[in-house]
Scaffold this motif. Structure first.
Motif, PDB file in Angstrom:
ATOM      1  N   CYS A   1       0.832  -1.210   0.000  1.00  0.00           N
ATOM      2  CA  CYS A   1       0.000   0.000   0.000  1.00  0.00           C
ATOM      3  C   CYS A   1       0.863   1.256   0.000  1.00  0.00           C
ATOM      4  CB  CYS A   1      -0.945   0.001   1.209  1.00  0.00           C
ATOM      5  SG  CYS A   1      -2.197  -1.272   1.054  1.00  0.00           S
ATOM      6  N   GLU A   2       1.988   1.184   0.716  1.00  0.00           N
ATOM      7  CA  GLU A   2       2.925   2.316   0.742  1.00  0.00           C
ATOM      8  C   GLU A   2       3.363   2.669  -0.678  1.00  0.00           C
ATOM      9  OE1 GLU A   2       6.884   1.976   2.830  1.00  0.00           O
ATOM     10  OE2 GLU A   2       5.485   1.784   4.527  1.00  0.00           O
ATOM     11  N   LYS A   3       3.671   1.649  -1.447  1.00  0.00           N
ATOM     12  CA  LYS A   3       4.144   1.857  -2.822  1.00  0.00           C
ATOM     13  C   LYS A   3       3.036   2.486  -3.687  1.00  0.00           C
ATOM     14  CE  LYS A   3       6.835   1.286  -6.445  1.00  0.00           C
ATOM     15  NZ  LYS A   3       8.070   2.035  -6.621  1.00  0.00           N
ATOM     16  N   VAL A   4       1.811   1.963  -3.540  1.00  0.00           N
ATOM     17  CA  VAL A   4       0.679   2.484  -4.325  1.00  0.00           C
ATOM     18  C   VAL A   4       0.437   3.953  -3.960  1.00  0.00           C
ATOM     19  CG1 VAL A   4      -1.823   2.250  -4.695  1.00  0.00           C
ATOM     20  CG2 VAL A   4      -0.389   0.202  -4.600  1.00  0.00           C
ATOM     21  N   THR A   5       0.432   4.247  -2.674  1.00  0.00           N
ATOM     22  CA  THR A   5       0.183   5.612  -2.207  1.00  0.00           C
ATOM     23  C   THR A   5       1.309   6.537  -2.648  1.00  0.00           C
ATOM     24  OG1 THR A   5      -0.786   4.594  -0.254  1.00  0.00           O
ATOM     25  CG2 THR A   5      -0.428   6.950  -0.130  1.00  0.00           C
ATOM     26  N   ASP A   6       2.516   6.058  -2.538  1.00  0.00           N
ATOM     27  CA  ASP A   6       3.685   6.855  -2.909  1.00  0.00           C
ATOM     28  C   ASP A   6       3.624   7.253  -4.387  1.00  0.00           C
ATOM     29  OD1 ASP A   6       6.173   7.925  -2.038  1.00  0.00           O
ATOM     30  OD2 ASP A   6       7.138   6.445  -3.360  1.00  0.00           O
TER      31      ASP A   6
ATOM     32  N   GLY B   1      -4.911 -20.144  -6.003  1.00  0.00           N
ATOM     33  CA  GLY B   1      -5.620 -19.099  -6.748  1.00  0.00           C
ATOM     34  C   GLY B   1      -6.440 -18.213  -5.840  1.00  0.00           C
ATOM     35  N   GLY B   2      -6.457 -16.917  -6.130  1.00  0.00           N
ATOM     36  CA  GLY B   2      -7.343 -16.003  -5.415  1.00  0.00           C
ATOM     37  C   GLY B   2      -6.637 -15.004  -4.515  1.00  0.00           C
ATOM     38  N   ILE B   3      -5.325 -15.121  -4.361  1.00  0.00           N
ATOM     39  CA  ILE B   3      -4.602 -14.173  -3.486  1.00  0.00           C
ATOM     40  C   ILE B   3      -4.778 -12.730  -3.968  1.00  0.00           C
ATOM     41  CG2 ILE B   3      -2.402 -14.596  -4.735  1.00  0.00           C
ATOM     42  CD1 ILE B   3      -2.667 -13.624  -1.035  1.00  0.00           C
ATOM     43  N   SER B   4      -4.860 -12.542  -5.293  1.00  0.00           N
ATOM     44  CA  SER B   4      -4.943 -11.164  -5.813  1.00  0.00           C
ATOM     45  C   SER B   4      -6.243 -10.474  -5.377  1.00  0.00           C
ATOM     46  CB  SER B   4      -4.814 -11.150  -7.337  1.00  0.00           C
ATOM     47  OG  SER B   4      -5.834 -11.921  -7.904  1.00  0.00           O
ATOM     48  N   ARG B   5      -7.319 -11.235  -5.230  1.00  0.00           N
ATOM     49  CA  ARG B   5      -8.593 -10.622  -4.798  1.00  0.00           C
ATOM     50  C   ARG B   5      -8.472 -10.106  -3.373  1.00  0.00           C
ATOM     51  NH1 ARG B   5     -11.538 -15.065  -7.032  1.00  0.00           N
ATOM     52  NH2 ARG B   5     -12.108 -14.538  -9.162  1.00  0.00           N
ATOM     53  N   ILE B   6      -7.789 -10.878  -2.533  1.00  0.00           N
ATOM     54  CA  ILE B   6      -7.619 -10.471  -1.129  1.00  0.00           C
ATOM     55  C   ILE B   6      -6.750  -9.209  -1.062  1.00  0.00           C
ATOM     56  CG2 ILE B   6      -6.591 -11.191   1.074  1.00  0.00           C
ATOM     57  CD1 ILE B   6      -7.428 -14.085   0.253  1.00  0.00           C
ATOM     58  N   VAL B   7      -5.646  -9.232  -1.830  1.00  0.00           N
ATOM     59  CA  VAL B   7      -4.739  -8.072  -1.830  1.00  0.00           C
ATOM     60  C   VAL B   7      -5.478  -6.840  -2.375  1.00  0.00           C
ATOM     61  CG1 VAL B   7      -2.580  -7.157  -2.795  1.00  0.00           C
ATOM     62  CG2 VAL B   7      -2.682  -9.523  -2.041  1.00  0.00           C
ATOM     63  N   ALA B   8      -6.292  -7.028  -3.414  1.00  0.00           N
ATOM     64  CA  ALA B   8      -7.018  -5.899  -4.016  1.00  0.00           C
ATOM     65  C   ALA B   8      -7.955  -5.259  -2.989  1.00  0.00           C
ATOM     66  CB  ALA B   8      -7.811  -6.378  -5.226  1.00  0.00           C
ATOM     67  N   ASP B   9      -8.695  -6.090  -2.248  1.00  0.00           N
ATOM     68  CA  ASP B   9      -9.610  -5.552  -1.228  1.00  0.00           C
ATOM     69  C   ASP B   9      -8.847  -4.751  -0.189  1.00  0.00           C
ATOM     70  OD1 ASP B   9     -11.731  -6.701  -2.439  1.00  0.00           O
ATOM     71  OD2 ASP B   9     -11.950  -8.367  -1.029  1.00  0.00           O
TER      72      ASP B   9
ATOM     73  N   GLU C   1      -7.687  -1.361  -1.632  1.00  0.00           N
ATOM     74  CA  GLU C   1      -8.787  -0.389  -1.751  1.00  0.00           C
ATOM     75  C   GLU C   1      -9.136   0.198  -0.384  1.00  0.00           C
ATOM     76  OE1 GLU C   1     -11.724  -0.527  -5.141  1.00  0.00           O
ATOM     77  OE2 GLU C   1     -12.916  -1.308  -3.488  1.00  0.00           O
ATOM     78  N   LYS C   2      -9.216  -0.703   0.618  1.00  0.00           N
ATOM     79  CA  LYS C   2      -9.574  -0.251   1.972  1.00  0.00           C
ATOM     80  C   LYS C   2      -8.501   0.668   2.544  1.00  0.00           C
ATOM     81  CE  LYS C   2     -12.533  -3.833   3.769  1.00  0.00           C
ATOM     82  NZ  LYS C   2     -12.095  -5.166   3.334  1.00  0.00           N
ATOM     83  N   MET C   3      -7.232   0.278   2.379  1.00  0.00           N
ATOM     84  CA  MET C   3      -6.150   0.994   3.063  1.00  0.00           C
ATOM     85  C   MET C   3      -5.710   2.263   2.342  1.00  0.00           C
ATOM     86  SD  MET C   3      -4.022  -2.379   4.309  1.00  0.00           S
ATOM     87  CE  MET C   3      -2.630  -1.593   5.106  1.00  0.00           C
ATOM     88  N   THR C   4      -5.916   2.335   1.018  1.00  0.00           N
ATOM     89  CA  THR C   4      -5.435   3.530   0.279  1.00  0.00           C
ATOM     90  C   THR C   4      -6.575   4.407  -0.233  1.00  0.00           C
ATOM     91  OG1 THR C   4      -5.456   2.471  -1.900  1.00  0.00           O
ATOM     92  CG2 THR C   4      -3.445   2.215  -0.597  1.00  0.00           C
ATOM     93  N   GLY C   5      -7.776   3.858  -0.314  1.00  0.00           N
ATOM     94  CA  GLY C   5      -8.906   4.611  -0.880  1.00  0.00           C
ATOM     95  C   GLY C   5      -8.856   4.659  -2.404  1.00  0.00           C
ATOM     96  N   ILE C   6      -7.881   3.975  -3.005  1.00  0.00           N
ATOM     97  CA  ILE C   6      -7.761   3.967  -4.469  1.00  0.00           C
ATOM     98  C   ILE C   6      -8.581   2.797  -5.034  1.00  0.00           C
ATOM     99  CG2 ILE C   6      -6.123   3.599  -6.399  1.00  0.00           C
ATOM    100  CD1 ILE C   6      -4.053   5.120  -4.659  1.00  0.00           C
ATOM    101  N   GLU C   7      -9.388   3.125  -6.046  1.00  0.00           N
ATOM    102  CA  GLU C   7     -10.230   2.081  -6.652  1.00  0.00           C
ATOM    103  C   GLU C   7      -9.344   0.973  -7.240  1.00  0.00           C
ATOM    104  OE1 GLU C   7     -12.605   3.415  -9.930  1.00  0.00           O
ATOM    105  OE2 GLU C   7     -14.285   2.173  -9.268  1.00  0.00           O
ATOM    106  N   THR C   8      -9.701  -0.282  -7.003  1.00  0.00           N
ATOM    107  CA  THR C   8      -8.822  -1.406  -7.355  1.00  0.00           C
ATOM    108  C   THR C   8      -9.608  -2.508  -8.068  1.00  0.00           C
ATOM    109  OG1 THR C   8      -7.516  -0.891  -5.388  1.00  0.00           O
ATOM    110  CG2 THR C   8      -7.134  -3.028  -6.368  1.00  0.00           C
ATOM    111  N   ARG C   9      -8.982  -3.108  -9.054  1.00  0.00           N
ATOM    112  CA  ARG C   9      -9.613  -4.211  -9.794  1.00  0.00           C
ATOM    113  C   ARG C   9      -8.623  -5.365  -9.957  1.00  0.00           C
ATOM    114  NH1 ARG C   9     -13.456  -1.429  -9.045  1.00  0.00           N
ATOM    115  NH2 ARG C   9     -15.009  -0.687 -10.553  1.00  0.00           N
ATOM    116  N   THR C  10      -9.192  -6.571 -10.167  1.00  0.00           N
ATOM    117  CA  THR C  10      -8.354  -7.776 -10.306  1.00  0.00           C
ATOM    118  C   THR C  10      -8.708  -8.564 -11.566  1.00  0.00           C
ATOM    119  OG1 THR C  10      -8.382  -8.039  -7.920  1.00  0.00           O
ATOM    120  CG2 THR C  10      -7.740  -9.961  -9.159  1.00  0.00           C
ATOM    121  N   THR C  11      -7.697  -9.092 -12.238  1.00  0.00           N
ATOM    122  CA  THR C  11      -7.921 -10.034 -13.339  1.00  0.00           C
ATOM    123  C   THR C  11      -7.104 -11.290 -13.038  1.00  0.00           C
ATOM    124  OG1 THR C  11      -8.106  -8.223 -14.916  1.00  0.00           O
ATOM    125  CG2 THR C  11      -7.663 -10.401 -15.837  1.00  0.00           C
ATOM    126  N   ILE C  12      -7.781 -12.443 -13.041  1.00  0.00           N
ATOM    127  CA  ILE C  12      -7.058 -13.712 -12.846  1.00  0.00           C
ATOM    128  C   ILE C  12      -6.949 -14.391 -14.207  1.00  0.00           C
ATOM    129  CG2 ILE C  12      -7.064 -15.947 -11.667  1.00  0.00           C
ATOM    130  CD1 ILE C  12      -8.490 -14.639  -9.312  1.00  0.00           C
TER     131      ILE C  12
END
Ligand code: F6P
Length: 364
Positions: free
Chosen positions: A218-223, A263-271, A274-285
């Protein structure tokens, strides 16, 4: 004295990938054209050997399949005749049917088997190698995790497909100012994620070999957002896991030798992003898209070199070997050396260092 080879069987085992047909073609053409052998195509991996399903392969049968995805022989990523699941009176039982396979090899007068597969297929083959069947392995897996082999066929097409997907996600992420995650396959190895992540210029790459911290991600995304980059691209291996957490299992297939399907780790990370940065997030598997379709030229070349080398190795009188790529050379190693081993991304790999030096994040 080594037995004279006249008739061989070829099978494809484990999950499919791009390049299987190119190997079957190279094996069959080299065997017939150079050595006058008879070739039998075994259907659906070891399942076909168990049920005596095989047919002769001639030059015509393998003509015009070099560029085709899948396998003309069919495959199976569950069948191990030594631990075969049989239903008896409504109950599942595990039985050792190795002798049934040996009987079919004998009755068909097969002098050797060319076994195209990953570590699971080589483990099954080694059971028959111990019983006196000469098995020559050809290393296949999109995961690129076979011991002592620098590159397996199927991997180049898989990371090419993943790279293309990431490139496409890049433009939509930038337009919408979103964080976007692409989850790729690879099981416990991060090869596809690392290669596709680097090739597509991902901002964050999560691989199983480097457990991540969600705070760092999240630090990286926010930065980036603070510095005017209002989007982030994350390439996530299906086997990636948080520092204090586990891998995410999509399903268990208990009829398979390796029952875990990740499978599915990306959905957890995406949620969490979104919660921690407020940035809209999407996932493609991406899933099985990485295994299907035509092999890229690099895989056609690798598959041809491996298929040809399998026949050369066999006709040189060698027994129970697997052909491998080491540096620029195709050579061979003991089939037994591959069993129960996984080649993970080493921490001194040049791309690991490049990622770190270029301020791309592994989330650690
Ligand atoms: O080993 C190849 C692979 O595609 C892995 O990357 C993936 O985890 C697994 O197979 C998927 O298996 P299945 O086709 O049974 O879903």
């Amino acid at each position: 004295m080594t037995k004279r080879i006249k008739k061989i069987g070829v099978l494809t085992g484990g999950g499919d990938c791009a390049g299987l047909n190119a190997v079957i073609r190279a094996v069959t053409k080299s065997a017939i054209n150079q050595h006058g052998l008879e070739v039998f195509g075994i259907e659906d991996g070891f399942e076909g050997l168990l049920h005596n399903r095989m047919h002769p392969l001639g030059m015509e049968d393998v003509s015009n399949i070099l560029t085709h995805g899948g396998t003309i022989l069919g495959t199976n990523n569950k069948c191990n005749p030594a631990r075969y699941h049989v239903e008896v009176d409504g109950q599942m039982q595990i039985q050792d049917l190795s002798e049934q396979v040996m009987g079919h090899i004998k009755s068909r007068s097969l002098d050797a088997l060319i076994v195209i597969g990953g570590d699971g297929t080589m483990a099954v083959a080694s059971n028959f190698a111990r019983r006196g069947v000469n098995c020559i392995g050809v290393p296949k897996t999109i995961d690129n995790d076979l011991e002592s082999c620098d590159v397996t066929f199927g991997f180049p097409t898989a990371y090419y497909v993943a790279t293309e997907a990431l490139d496409r996600i890049h433009t939509t992420a930038a337009s919408h100012h979103r964080a976007m995650l692409v989850e790729v396959m690879g099981r416990n190895a991060g090869w596809i994620a690392l290669y596709a992540g680097v090739a597509s210029g991902a901002d964050i790459i999560l691989i199983p070999e480097i457990p991540f911290s969600i705070d760092k991600v999240c630090e990286k995304v926010t930065d980036r957002s603070r510095h005017g980059k209002r989007f982030s691209i994350l390439c996530v291996a299906e086997g990636a896991r948080p520092i204090d957490g586990e891998q995410v299992v999509a399903r268990y297939d208990h009829t398979s030798a390796d029952p875990v399907r990740l499978g599915g780790i990306s959905r957890i990370v995406a949620d969490q992003i979104e919660k921690m940065t407020g940035i809209e997030t999407r996932t493609t598997i991406l899933g099985h898209i990485q295994r299907g379709g035509s092999p890229i030229p690099q895989d056609r070349l690798l598959a041809t070199a491996f298929g040809h080398a399998a026949i050369t190795t066999l006709m040189a009188g060698k027994e129970n070997r697997m052909v491998v790529m080491q540096g620029r050379n195709v050579t061979d190693i003991s089939l037994y050396d591959v069993v129960d081993k996984q080649r993970l991304v080493p921490m001194d790999h040049p791309y690991i260092q490049a990622v770190r030096d270029m301020s791309i994040s592994f989330g650690d």
